[in-house]
Design a protein around this motif. Structure first.
Motif: not given
Length: 326
Positions: A114-123, A204-210
Motif C-alpha cells: 500500500f501507498v499513503r498520500t498527503d491531502h488538502v484539508q478544506c475548511t 508519496t507526496g501526491l496532493l489529489g484528495v480534498f
C-alpha cells in the motif's frame, strides 16, 4: 479485472454529491470502476446516485436497505470491488483531475502492498496541506517499523483510509475490512492492523484528495453518543496490539495514543450533550482501568502536565457500571 476500484460511501450528503461525482468523472479511465454505496440516504442523495450509475463511466451502484454507518458501507464496497488495487473516497470530499492515474502509477512502480498520500484539508474557504507524518518518500519500507516512536506522530496516527491506495492481496488477506458498526474512529483499528500485518508500504507526496472538514452532518461535528465509539475502536487497537509478538515494543504507542484521544475529547467536553458528556467520562475511566497499568503509567509520565493531570484525575474517578452502559 479493473485496474482500480474506488469505494465511495454516501449518506445524506446531497449538496456535496455533485462535486464528488464531477471529480470522479475527471479521474475516469476505461479500467477504473467507481463503487458508489448509498447507505440508505433519505435526503435525495440516492436519486443523484441512480443518475450517476448511467452517466459516470465505470460506476457501480450498491444500496443498503438500512443505514449501517461508514465502516459497514466501506465493507460493502470492498466486497463488491473487483479491482487489482482499491482506494476510498468519502461522499462529501473531492479529487484533483487525474489523481488516481498518478496514484496507480506510484504503487505499480514501487510494487508494495500500500501507498499513503498527503491531502488538502478544506475548511470553508481555507486550504491547508496535511502531510503523512513520515519523512522518507517514494521508498518501500516495513509498515511495522513506521509505527514507532511512541512519543511523536507517526504513520498510524494518519488514519485516513482515502489517503492512499491498496493492493487487492490485502483484501484477500482480510486486512482491508473495517470493524462493522463502528460509527467513528473506524480508521484507527484498520490502520494499525495494516501497519502490523502488511509486508510493505511507501509514502508519496501526491496532493489529489480534498478533505472537506466542518461538514455539519459529519460525526466530528456532532455531540451525540456516536462519538463515543472511539472507545470501542481504541479498545480493539490495544487488544490486538497486546496479542502481537512485538507487543512490548508497540503497546506504549497504542496506549499513549488512546490516552491522547481521551484527553482531546475531555478538553472539548462542552460540545457534547450533558448525558453524553457524563457517559464519556465514565467510559473513559473504565477504559483507563482496562489498559495495561504499567504501560499506562509510562504513557502518563511522558505526556504534558495538563493532559496527564486530567487523565490521572479521571483514573481515580469512581464509576458505576450503569454509567458506562447508559
Amino acid at each position: 479485472m479493473p485496474k482500480l476500484s474506488v469505494i465511495v460511501p454516501f449518506y445524506n450528503v446531497r449538496q456535496y454529491v455533485p462535486d464528488a461525482l464531477r471529480s470522479l468523472r475527471a479521474n475516469a479511465r476505461d479500467d477504473f470502476e467507481f463503487v458508489l454505496v448509498d447507505d440508505c440516504s433519505t435526503d435525495g442523495t440516492a436519486d443523484l446516485l441512480v443518475r450517476a450509475e448511467s452517466e459516470l463511466p465505470g460506476a457501480v451502484l450498491v444500496r443498503h436497505e438500512r443505514n449501517g454507518g461508514l465502516a459497514t458501507a466501506r465493507n460493502t464496497g470492498i466486497d463488491a470491488a473487483r479491482g487489482e488495487y482499491l482506494t476510498f473516497l468519502d461522499g462529501d470530499d473531492w479529487l484533483a483531475p487525474g489523481h488516481y492515474d498518478r496514484l496507480v502509477g506510484v504503487i505499480e512502480r514501487l510494487g508494495c502492498d500500500f501507498v499513503r498520500t498527503d491531502h488538502v484539508q478544506c475548511t470553508a474557504r481555507s486550504r491547508s496541506v496535511q502531510r503523512v507524518p513520515h519523512g522518507r518518500r517514494n521508498v518501500v519500507l516495513s509498515p511495522r517499523e513506521a509505527i514507532l516512536p511512541a512519543h511523536r506522530p507517526t504513520s498510524v496516527d494518519y488514519a485516513y483510509a482515502w489517503a492512499g491506495v491498496y493492493h487487492r492481496r490485502l483484501a484477500d488477506r482480510g486486512l482491508l475490512h473495517f470493524t462493522d458498526g463502528l460509527r467513528t474512529a473506524e480508521d484507527r483499528p484498520w490502520i494499525w492492523r495494516l501497519h502490523r500485518e502488511a509486508e510493505s508500504f511507501a509514502v508519496t507526496g501526491l496532493l489529489g484528495v480534498f478533505y472537506r472538514r466542518g461538514v455539519s452532518s459529519s460525526l466530528t461535528q456532532i455531540g451525540d453518543d456516536r462519538q463515543l465509539d472511539f472507545v470501542r475502536a481504541f479498545d480493539q487497537v490495544v487488544e490486538e496490539t497486546a496479542a502481537d509478538p512485538d507487543a512490548v515494543r508497540l503497546l506504549p504507542k497504542a496506549v499513549r495514543t488512546y490516552c491522547a484521544i481521551i484527553a482531546h475529547h475531555l478538553g472539548s467536553v462542552e460540545r457534547f450533550e450533558a448525558p453524553v458528556a457524563r457517559k464519556l467520562k465514565a467510559m473513559s475511566t473504565a477504559a483507563l482501568r482496562r489498559m495495561p497499568q504499567d504501560v499506562l503509567d509510562e504513557a502518563l509520565a511522558s505526556m504534558d502536565t495538563a493532559r496527564a493531570t486530567r487523565l490521572r484525575r479521571l483514573r481515580r474517578r469512581p464509576v458505576r457500571a450503569a454509567e458506562v452502559a447508559a
